[in-house]
Design a protein around this motif. Structure first.
Motif, PDB file in Angstrom:
ATOM      1  N   VAL A  64      42.699  44.220  30.685  1.00 44.74           N
ATOM      2  CA  VAL A  64      43.192  44.396  32.046  1.00 44.74           C
ATOM      3  C   VAL A  64      42.796  43.135  32.819  1.00 44.74           C
ATOM      4  N   ASN A  65      43.793  42.544  33.492  1.00 48.87           N
ATOM      5  CA  ASN A  65      43.572  41.319  34.261  1.00 48.87           C
ATOM      6  C   ASN A  65      43.244  41.654  35.709  1.00 48.87           C
ATOM      7  N   PHE A  66      42.420  40.797  36.313  1.00 52.75           N
ATOM      8  CA  PHE A  66      42.140  40.911  37.742  1.00 52.75           C
ATOM      9  C   PHE A  66      41.763  39.536  38.261  1.00 52.75           C
ATOM     10  N   CYS A  67      41.722  39.407  39.568  1.00 52.32           N
ATOM     11  CA  CYS A  67      41.298  38.139  40.149  1.00 52.32           C
ATOM     12  C   CYS A  67      40.273  38.378  41.243  1.00 52.32           C
ATOM     13  N   VAL A  68      39.474  37.343  41.459  1.00 53.10           N
ATOM     14  CA  VAL A  68      38.520  37.306  42.565  1.00 53.10           C
ATOM     15  C   VAL A  68      39.005  36.170  43.463  1.00 53.10           C
TER      16      VAL A  68
END
Length: 161
Positions: free
Chosen positions: A147-151
């Motif tokens: 699962v991809n996410f960004c900060v």
């Protein structure tokens, strides 16, 4: 690779909060976000990584090694800064049974299930950027789930006056 890793189905998501209760049911709040902001302390907001792993009934009971790893945009395992850098990688051995009290046909239909949550209640000291949580079974990267996410960068403080 193992029969389990090849046939397992892994559902992976990020939530504001997730846990698995004593009855084996998952409780998730705030599912579906792909952005985890930084707080003024330099840590991310609280978040959880939740994995549901379904195993065909014909393979149950089975034992498998489940590994969670946090990867950066280049695919390398993230290391948290400190006197000795610590890679963000968690592994454990999980035993999956089929559901008790059912006949063989129903057990094969439903199969076995393992639900796990990693909760980062205090956030994490991550730099702005793109990240990915990856889950593997028995070290099988070919059938890994992610699962991809960004900060994102912190928004500048408003200028008053």
């Amino acid at each position: 690779m193992s029969n389990v890793s090849e046939q397992a189905v892994i559902n992976l998501t990020i939530a504001d909060y997730a846990n698995v209760d004593n009855g084996g049911k998952a409780n998730l709040v705030g599912v579906g976000g792909g952005i985890i902001p930084l707080t003024p302390t330099g840590l991310t907001t609280r978040f959880s990584v939740f994995a549901e792993i379904r195993i065909p009934g014909s393979l149950c009971p089975c034992e498998m090694t489940v590994e969670y790893s946090l990867r950066n945009a280049s695919g390398s395992v993230v290391e948290l800064a400190g006197p000795v850098p610590q890679p963000v990688r968690v592994a454990n051995i999980v035993t999956v049974e089929s559901v008790a009290g059912l006949n063989l046909e129903q057990k094969n239909h439903i199969g076995g299930r393992s639900m796990n949550a990693l909760d980062f209640a205090n956030g994490m000291p991550l730099s702005p950027g793109d990240y990915q949580f990856r889950v593997t079974i028995d070290g099988d990267d070919v059938h890994a789930a992610y699962v991809n996410f960004c900060v994102p960068e912190q928004a500048p403080n408003p200028v008053l006056g």
